[in-house]
Write a protein that holds these residues in place. Structure first.
Motif, PDB file in Angstrom:
ATOM      1  N   ALA A  30       0.826  -1.207   0.000  1.00  0.00           N
ATOM      2  CA  ALA A  30       0.000   0.000   0.000  1.00  0.00           C
ATOM      3  C   ALA A  30       0.861   1.258   0.000  1.00  0.00           C
ATOM      4  CB  ALA A  30      -0.935  -0.005   1.209  1.00  0.00           C
ATOM      5  N   SER A  31       1.953   1.223   0.744  1.00  0.00           N
ATOM      6  CA  SER A  31       2.837   2.382   0.857  1.00  0.00           C
ATOM      7  C   SER A  31       3.545   2.692  -0.460  1.00  0.00           C
ATOM      8  CB  SER A  31       3.864   2.134   1.967  1.00  0.00           C
ATOM      9  OG  SER A  31       4.715   3.233   2.116  1.00  0.00           O
ATOM     10  N   ILE A  32       4.130   1.671  -1.099  1.00  0.00           N
ATOM     11  CA  ILE A  32       4.853   1.881  -2.351  1.00  0.00           C
ATOM     12  C   ILE A  32       3.886   2.264  -3.470  1.00  0.00           C
ATOM     13  CG2 ILE A  32       6.265   0.771  -4.130  1.00  0.00           C
ATOM     14  CD1 ILE A  32       7.804   1.386  -1.603  1.00  0.00           C
ATOM     15  N   ALA A  33       2.758   1.571  -3.550  1.00  0.00           N
ATOM     16  CA  ALA A  33       1.770   1.890  -4.578  1.00  0.00           C
ATOM     17  C   ALA A  33       1.300   3.338  -4.445  1.00  0.00           C
ATOM     18  CB  ALA A  33       0.587   0.926  -4.484  1.00  0.00           C
ATOM     19  N   SER A  34       1.040   3.770  -3.227  1.00  0.00           N
ATOM     20  CA  SER A  34       0.570   5.138  -3.002  1.00  0.00           C
ATOM     21  C   SER A  34       1.643   6.167  -3.350  1.00  0.00           C
ATOM     22  CB  SER A  34       0.129   5.300  -1.544  1.00  0.00           C
ATOM     23  OG  SER A  34      -1.006   4.499  -1.272  1.00  0.00           O
ATOM     24  N   ALA A  35       2.891   5.865  -2.982  1.00  0.00           N
ATOM     25  CA  ALA A  35       3.981   6.803  -3.281  1.00  0.00           C
ATOM     26  C   ALA A  35       4.182   6.950  -4.788  1.00  0.00           C
ATOM     27  CB  ALA A  35       5.271   6.321  -2.615  1.00  0.00           C
ATOM     28  N   LEU A  36       4.068   5.867  -5.541  1.00  0.00           N
ATOM     29  CA  LEU A  36       4.200   5.957  -6.994  1.00  0.00           C
ATOM     30  C   LEU A  36       3.024   6.721  -7.602  1.00  0.00           C
ATOM     31  CD1 LEU A  36       5.480   2.343  -7.710  1.00  0.00           C
ATOM     32  CD2 LEU A  36       6.765   4.462  -8.114  1.00  0.00           C
ATOM     33  N   ALA A  37       1.831   6.493  -7.082  1.00  0.00           N
ATOM     34  CA  ALA A  37       0.667   7.236  -7.565  1.00  0.00           C
ATOM     35  C   ALA A  37       0.831   8.727  -7.320  1.00  0.00           C
ATOM     36  CB  ALA A  37      -0.600   6.718  -6.894  1.00  0.00           C
ATOM     37  N   PRO A  59      -5.602   8.380  -3.307  1.00  0.00           N
ATOM     38  CA  PRO A  59      -6.857   8.423  -4.066  1.00  0.00           C
ATOM     39  C   PRO A  59      -6.718   8.008  -5.526  1.00  0.00           C
ATOM     40  CG  PRO A  59      -6.631  10.396  -2.716  1.00  0.00           C
ATOM     41  CD  PRO A  59      -5.333   9.657  -2.620  1.00  0.00           C
ATOM     42  N   ALA A  60      -5.519   8.154  -6.100  1.00  0.00           N
ATOM     43  CA  ALA A  60      -5.326   7.800  -7.506  1.00  0.00           C
ATOM     44  C   ALA A  60      -5.080   6.313  -7.725  1.00  0.00           C
ATOM     45  CB  ALA A  60      -4.161   8.606  -8.088  1.00  0.00           C
ATOM     46  N   VAL A  61      -4.903   5.550  -6.649  1.00  0.00           N
ATOM     47  CA  VAL A  61      -4.696   4.099  -6.776  1.00  0.00           C
ATOM     48  C   VAL A  61      -6.036   3.416  -6.989  1.00  0.00           C
ATOM     49  CG1 VAL A  61      -3.927   1.990  -5.621  1.00  0.00           C
ATOM     50  CG2 VAL A  61      -2.608   4.100  -5.369  1.00  0.00           C
TER      51      VAL A  61
END
Length: 378
Positions: A30-37, A59-61
């Motif tokens: 969740a952390s990595i996905a959110s940071a990339l988004a 929010p963009a994930v």
């Protein structure tokens, strides 16, 4: 992969079992996905089951699930493979990050003939199959077929290299601290509470910790132990606490969504694991300024910890040694302060921003351009 993928940011999908579990791999995903988004990437998370997430997502994930609840994957294998393929092609995914190499058993047939590039992300260490012999097969398939394998420590990279002779790309990217580094130490040095965090399973060694605690409270009867987490070993651990006569000084409150409060209320953190892929809870504890006592188990703790610098370490599965280390730290305020300062420096080196900007984006660029995802040393 769509035309022009090398000149635009790739569309990324993280494939996981579920995000609705209070565990390290799910939290880091969740952390990595959110940071990339947050950096402008189009990010999808595809869970095999359950669209809920135990952790906040940018929010963009986009988060979807193949099944509402966990199915029998033996009976639903073909359907799972087909649904993964349909999702990847429908959403024009460029890079699929498999949050567990076991997922290779689904993705390899699902993406046959497609242009989706796969990254296998290992959260355990090579010599531990977590009770699933198929994991050993899946790892070797991942090494032979994925664009890159990501492991958490250099020691594990060397183990993969020694075990798998076939040439493959491998990158070492440590897990990040899954929240912003607190601006100051927040753990109260005077708090007479030892904190441990993790699933109540054999791997975490809480039975060893209770053995140690029975020795600790003889000399420090005003201290308390809190074990945060839930799992199948709860009845056995409660019985063991009663057997050792320490039930009144031990609390096991279950899972806590407000885990930060637990860190802020403790005086010492203890990791008693038999093995760890990384040991994310160590970073979390150090971020709050908790001095650490830990077993020097494979593989993550050995990579993160420095004896006397940010932790006091003991051999795994040694209750008396763990008790001596806890009593040493409990009885020495200067040592607690020294370990807390060293731990803060370790946590600061593992922020999400640093690891995403310097490691994950380089990996993704290499995978997309076909240059592989190897770490610089590779």
């Amino acid at each position: 992969m769509a035309d022009g993928a090398v000149t635009r940011r790739p569309v990324i999908c993280f494939l996981t079992g579920t995000l609705n579990a209070l565990a390290g791999a799910e939290r880091v995903t969740a952390s990595i996905a959110s940071a990339l988004a947050a950096r402008g990437y189009r990010i999808h998370v595809l869970s095999l089951w359950d669209e809920a997430s135990a952790f906040p997502l940018h929010p963009a994930v986009t988060h979807r699930a193949l099944f509402p609840v966990r199915p029998s994957f033996k009976r639903q294998y073909a359907a799972t493979v087909w649904r993964i393929r349909r999702f990847m092609l429908t959403h024009d995914i460029d890079v699929l990050v498999e949050v567990d190499p076991m997922l290779t058993l689904f993705t390899l047939p699902a993406l046959f003939g497609s242009r989706v590039r796969r990254v296998a992300w290992e959260h355990c260490h090579f010599d531990e199959d977590l009770g699933k012999p198929a994991r050993r097969v899946a790892r070797r398939l991942a090494a032979r077929t994925a664009a890159a394998v990501v492991v958490l420590t250099d020691a594990d990279r060397l183990r993969w290299r020694a075990a798998i002779r076939h040439p493959f790309q491998i990158a070492v990217i440590a897990n990040p601290l899954p929240f912003d580094l607190p601006p100051r130490m927040e753990a109260p040095m005077q708090a007479k509470r030892v904190l441990a965090v993790g699933r109540l399973v054999e791997a975490k060694g809480f039975d060893i910790l209770l053995e140690a605690w029975a020795l600790v409270v003889r000399e420090a009867p005003d201290w308390r132990l809190e074990i945060v987490g839930e799992g199948p070993a709860r009845p056995a651990l409660e019985a063991l606490a009663a057997q050792y006569g320490v039930s009144k000084t031990v609390s096991m409150p279950g899972e806590r969504t407000d885990i930060a409060s637990a860190y802020r209320q403790a005086g010492v953190f203890c990791l008693s694991s038999r093995y760890e892929g990384f040991g994310l809870v160590l970073l979390e504890a150090m971020a709050f300024g908790l001095p650490v006592v830990a077993s020097a188990c494979e593989a993550g703790p050995k990579a993160l910890l420095v004896e006397g610098g940010n932790a006091v370490m003991v051999p795994p599965e040694d209750g008396p040694a763990l008790a001596r280390a806890l009593l040493r730290v409990i009885g020495d305020p200067d040592l607690r302060w020294q370990l807390a300062k060293g731990g803060r420096l370790t946590a600061a080196a593992h922020t999400v921003d640093r690891l995403v900007d310097q490691e994950w984006e380089a990996l993704l660029r290499g995978v997309v351009t076909g240059n592989g995802g190897a770490a610089p040393s590779e």
